[in-house]
Design a protein around this motif. Structure first.
Motif, mmCIF file in Angstrom:
data_model
loop_
_atom_site.group_PDB
_atom_site.id
_atom_site.type_symbol
_atom_site.label_atom_id
_atom_site.label_comp_id
_atom_site.label_asym_id
_atom_site.label_seq_id
_atom_site.Cartn_x
_atom_site.Cartn_y
_atom_site.Cartn_z
ATOM 1 N N GLN A 16 39.770 -23.060 -14.024
ATOM 2 C CA GLN A 16 40.710 -23.617 -14.147
ATOM 3 C C GLN A 16 42.069 -22.724 -14.514
ATOM 4 O O GLN A 16 42.241 -21.748 -14.993
ATOM 5 N N SER A 64 46.717 -23.268 -14.921
ATOM 6 C CA SER A 64 47.844 -24.219 -14.815
ATOM 7 C C SER A 64 48.719 -23.831 -13.739
ATOM 8 O O SER A 64 49.634 -24.522 -13.409
ATOM 9 N N LEU A 72 41.019 -24.491 -9.721
ATOM 10 C CA LEU A 72 41.492 -25.746 -9.753
ATOM 11 C C LEU A 72 42.665 -25.698 -10.602
ATOM 12 O O LEU A 72 42.736 -25.196 -11.684
ATOM 13 N N LYS A 73 43.514 -26.974 -10.508
ATOM 14 C CA LYS A 73 44.672 -27.192 -11.324
ATOM 15 C C LYS A 73 44.085 -27.487 -12.610
ATOM 16 O O LYS A 73 43.349 -28.575 -12.723
ATOM 17 N N ARG A 74 44.389 -27.084 -13.734
ATOM 18 C CA ARG A 74 43.819 -27.440 -14.958
ATOM 19 C C ARG A 74 44.375 -28.984 -15.252
ATOM 20 O O ARG A 74 45.506 -29.340 -15.346
ATOM 21 N N PRO A 75 43.368 -29.772 -15.695
ATOM 22 C CA PRO A 75 43.627 -31.154 -16.086
ATOM 23 C C PRO A 75 44.149 -31.529 -17.332
ATOM 24 O O PRO A 75 44.401 -32.604 -17.646
ATOM 25 N N LEU A 80 35.111 -36.252 -14.661
ATOM 26 C CA LEU A 80 35.781 -36.614 -13.471
ATOM 27 C C LEU A 80 34.702 -37.164 -12.678
ATOM 28 O O LEU A 80 33.674 -36.585 -12.408
ATOM 29 N N PRO A 130 41.073 -34.529 -4.960
ATOM 30 C CA PRO A 130 42.151 -35.078 -5.354
ATOM 31 C C PRO A 130 42.956 -34.407 -6.413
ATOM 32 O O PRO A 130 43.686 -35.005 -7.167
ATOM 33 N N ILE A 131 42.893 -32.893 -6.493
ATOM 34 C CA ILE A 131 43.557 -32.111 -7.329
ATOM 35 C C ILE A 131 44.059 -31.155 -6.711
ATOM 36 O O ILE A 131 43.154 -30.676 -5.615
ATOM 37 N N GLU A 132 44.812 -29.879 -7.097
ATOM 38 C CA GLU A 132 45.143 -28.947 -6.320
ATOM 39 C C GLU A 132 43.923 -27.751 -6.307
ATOM 40 O O GLU A 132 43.466 -27.697 -7.607
ATOM 41 N N TYR A 133 43.257 -27.364 -5.338
ATOM 42 C CA TYR A 133 42.126 -26.711 -5.408
ATOM 43 C C TYR A 133 42.266 -25.678 -4.521
ATOM 44 O O TYR A 133 42.432 -26.010 -3.013
#
Length: 125
Positions: free
Chosen positions: A10, A12, A52-55, A93, A36-39
């Motif tokens: 993960q 930021s 991946l973009k940290r949620p 998720l 569905p996320i920056e990956y």
């Protein structure tokens, strides 16, 4: 089955951190726009993974481990998800397709640790 078949980091700032890991370890990063996320997919010399973009916000250093997320390959995503929920786990998720690769989803264990499960399926859409 039921072994770690994929890891995730993960971040930021995924673009920045992809460059970091590529420079340090020589890993190859490919941006996936259908998730569905920056990956970014990661190819290493052994086990592959993702960045991946940290949620959520970055945990402070005094709040515990800020770690990679492991995804476990399972025979049946839906059955395994049911068992996770029946045993007190929570959905982080919901299940989604990584087209032509697998079904993926994320859960939280009883101590709020995030982990993923995936079922390989060439027909996932």
């Amino acid at each position: 089955m039921n072994t770690i078949g994929y890891f995730e980091i993960q971040s930021s700032n995924p673009a920045r951190d992809a460059k970091f890991y590529e420079s340090v370890f020589g890993w190859k990063f490919m941006k996936d726009d259908f998730i569905p996320i920056e990956y970014y997919r990661i190819e290493t010399n052994s086990i592959n993974g993702g960045l991946l973009k940290r949620p959520a916000t970055v945990p402070t250093q005094s709040s515990g481990t800020n770690a990679f997320v492991c995804s476990i390959q399972v025979d049946n995503f839906d059955k395994t998800a049911e068992v996770i929920i029946e045993n007190g786990g929570q959905i982080a998720l919901p299940k989604f397709a990584i087209p032509t690769r697998c079904w993926q989803g994320y859960f939280v264990d009883l101590d709020n640790n995030t982990f993923g499960i995936f079922e390989v399926d060439d027909n996932a859409q």
